[in-house]
Design a protein around this motif. Structure first.
Motif, short mmCIF file in Angstrom:
data_model
loop_
_atom_site.label_atom_id
_atom_site.label_comp_id
_atom_site.label_asym_id
_atom_site.label_seq_id
_atom_site.Cartn_x
_atom_site.Cartn_y
_atom_site.Cartn_z
N ILE A 166 20.51 -135.33 -8.95
CA ILE A 166 21.24 -136.38 -9.30
C ILE A 166 22.66 -135.86 -9.88
N PHE A 167 22.58 -134.56 -10.55
CA PHE A 167 23.89 -134.64 -11.31
C PHE A 167 24.97 -133.50 -10.61
N PHE A 168 24.38 -132.95 -9.52
CA PHE A 168 25.33 -132.18 -8.81
C PHE A 168 26.55 -133.18 -8.23
N ASN A 169 27.82 -132.34 -8.20
CA ASN A 169 28.85 -133.01 -7.93
C ASN A 169 28.99 -134.50 -8.79
N GLN A 170 28.35 -134.53 -10.13
CA GLN A 170 28.66 -135.73 -10.86
C GLN A 170 27.99 -136.83 -10.18
N GLY A 171 26.89 -136.64 -9.45
CA GLY A 171 26.26 -137.77 -8.84
C GLY A 171 26.75 -138.25 -7.53
N GLN A 172 27.91 -137.83 -7.30
CA GLN A 172 28.80 -138.49 -6.07
C GLN A 172 28.52 -137.62 -4.74
N ILE A 208 19.79 -150.94 -11.13
CA ILE A 208 19.93 -149.27 -11.03
C ILE A 208 19.07 -148.64 -10.17
N ALA A 209 17.80 -149.51 -9.75
CA ALA A 209 16.86 -148.89 -9.04
C ALA A 209 17.06 -149.34 -7.56
N LYS A 210 17.96 -150.13 -7.44
CA LYS A 210 18.16 -150.67 -5.88
C LYS A 210 19.35 -150.40 -5.34
N GLU A 211 20.44 -150.35 -6.20
CA GLU A 211 21.64 -150.15 -5.50
C GLU A 211 22.24 -148.54 -5.78
N GLU A 212 23.28 -148.34 -4.89
CA GLU A 212 23.71 -146.83 -4.96
C GLU A 212 24.78 -146.95 -5.95
N ILE A 213 24.38 -145.82 -7.16
CA ILE A 213 25.54 -145.73 -8.05
C ILE A 213 26.66 -144.96 -8.03
N PHE A 214 26.36 -143.73 -7.29
CA PHE A 214 27.25 -142.74 -6.81
C PHE A 214 27.98 -142.21 -8.23
N GLY A 215 26.89 -141.76 -9.07
CA GLY A 215 27.50 -141.41 -10.44
C GLY A 215 26.27 -140.49 -11.25
N PRO A 216 26.61 -139.82 -12.15
CA PRO A 216 25.50 -138.83 -12.80
C PRO A 216 24.55 -139.83 -13.56
#
Length: 503
Positions: A296-302, A397-405
């Motif tokens: 999850i944290f690689f590339n700031q989660g992006q 936060i469980a269903k949608e793509e956050i694209f972050g850390p």
């Protein structure tokens, strides 16, 4: 109050060791201004300051690029070269990318914010490897003969599909450039590529390098611009034979509609994900913590295949959470040009706002924020590595793509339960499992509806291995032999046989 990581002070940044040299549109082998004269700002995510003004492509510029690519395909040498000759040029292209690795890595970090050590070791090196692998495929594309009933024989020709439109995202700009361009060119197509408006600089630099290796004019065109204008024009252009897009599911839908409404061009879509990482009671706990941290944290989660749903079996849940918090506290956040930094800024202000909105949603819906959750400083787009515990499946936060850390940690009891919960998503890009039980790992890999399954590892990809998703994570596959199908037409040829002794 949740424990905090990092610092609330502004991150001090040093001068970037590179500047933007190429900021115009690249059409027919030349850098040119947009016909409208418009430009847009590309910003340094470390501080929000201007890097350069970049030419902004619109529909009229797409028309010019299509004319150039169409002529290069219909009349030029590229589709008519032998596979060996195309491969030779692509090998040279890979070599020159490698020769400019330091500058490309610095541009990637300047425009995207990822730590320069990763940009150099993973992104640039990965792009070079991708280019070389598909250079090697160029002379191995062939059809097959078919024994037919009666006095006929048949064979198939695998021919380039034509002018290809490609639209790439901002999270791995140079890797995505190579992922899209190299197989399309290896097959003999011509390309019009739109880089993300947030990160156009490495694609434009790579376009310049293409002129130095003998790629004919019009074969590769690079049009920085915005999705609703340049991207929409590419998707709907009747002179483009194929579209390949990597990005959000929402935009993927729009591209499918535009492609269908124009000339019914085929599309390849690599879209979003909400990938589960399942950690069983028998897992090596330290390995599980490390894998989930990287997932999850690689590339700031992006990352489209980020392990953004961490399911931990109840027997080790508390121990896993404790170790994960301690590891997150140790993450080095700062200027991505400084040595040892693991965690740079998000790509832009919009992404920062999006991620912070999801963090607020998690708190409002009752998830337990155990670490992080804050923006770092007031300059730049830095967000602390964030962990929510006790997340429920119905939370945003469980269903949608956050694209972050933002790590969401869930508790589960049984294998039967977790297979159902892991599949309970609109996405199906990736999934992982950490266990010492090979039977459970095999069961899991056959039960989860996702395009790639990692067993006791995560984020392991290779240009030779297919990558793509089930459900709303996309259509088609990137990488390996599978991606060549995206850029080829199959033609059947039939001839009669006379006086054959084999009839």
């Amino acid at each position: 109050m949740a424990p905090s990581v990092g610092t609330s002070a502004d991150v001090e940044v040093e001068a970037a060791p590179v500047s933007a040299k190429y900021t115009k549109l690249f059409i027919d082998g030349q850098f040119v201004d947009a016909l409208s004269g418009k430009t847009f700002d590309t910003l340094d995510p470390r501080n929000g300051e201007l890097i350069a003004k970049v030419a902004e492509a619109d529909k009229e510029d797409v028309d010019l690029a299509v004319q150039a690519a169409r002529k290069a395909f219909d009349e030029g040498p590229w589709p008519r070269l032998s596979g060996y000759e195309r491969g030779r040029i692509l090998f040279k292209y890979a070599d020159i990318l490698e020769q400019h690795a330091d500058e490309l890595a610095a541009l990637e970090t300047l425009d995207n914010g990822k730590p320069v050590q990763y940009a150099r070791q993973l992104d640039v090196a990965g792009a070079v490897r991708i280019m070389r692998i598909f250079a090697g495929y160029a002379d191995k594309i062939s059809g097959r003969s078919v024994k037919m009933d009666g006095s006929y024989q048949g064979y198939t020709l695998h021919e380039p599909i034509g002018v290809v439109g490609q639209i790439i995202p901002w999270n791995f700009p140079l890797v995505m450039f190579a992922t899209k361009v190299s197989p399309a060119l290896a097959c003999g197509n011509t390309v019009i590529l739109k880089p993300a408006e947030q990160t156009p600089l490495t694609a434009l630099y790579a376009a310049h390098l293409a002129t130095e290796v003998g790629l004919p004019p019009g074969v590769l065109n690079v049009l920085p611009g915005f999705g609703p204008t340049a991207g929409a024009a590419i998707a709907s252009h009747i002179g483009i034979d194929k579209v390949s897009f990597t990005g959000s599911t929402e935009v993927g839908r729009k591209i499918m509609i535009a492609a269908a409404n124009s000339n019914l061009k085929p599309v390849t879509l690599e879209l979003g994900g909400k990938s589960p990482l399942i950690i069983l009671d028998d897992a090596d706990l330290d390995l599980a913590v490390q894998l989930s941290y990287m997932a999850i944290f690689f590339n700031q989660g992006q990352v489209c295949c980020a392990g953004s749903r961490i399911f931990v079996q109840e027997g080790i849940y508390d121990a896993f959470l404790k170790k994960s918090i301690e590891l997150a506290k140790q993450r080095v956040i700062g200027d991505p040009f400084k040595g040892g930094v693991e965690h740079g800024p998000l790509v832009d202000q919009l992404q920062l706002k999006t991620v912070m909105g999801y963090i607020e949603s998690g708190k409002e819906e009752g998830a337990n924020l155990v670490i992080g959750g804050n923006q770092i400083g007031s300059k730049g787009y830095y967000v602390e590595p964030t962990i929510f515990a006790d997340v429920q499946d119905n939370m945003k936060i469980a269903k949608e793509e956050i694209f972050g850390p933002v790590m969401s940690v869930f508790k589960f009891k049984s294998v039967e339960e977790i297979i159902q919960r892991a599949n309970n998503t609109n996405y199906g890009l990736a999934a992982g499992i950490v266990t010492k039980n090979i039977d459970l790992a095999n069961r899991f890999s056959r039960s989860i509806r996702a395009g790639i399954i990692w067993i006791n590892c995560y984020h392991i990809v290779d240009p030779s291995l297919p990558f793509g998703g089930y459900k709303m994570s996309g259509i088609g596959r990137e990488n390996g032999e599978y991606v060549l199908q995206n850029y080829l037409q199959v033609k059947a040829v039939v001839t009669p046989l006379y006086d054959s002794p084999w009839l």
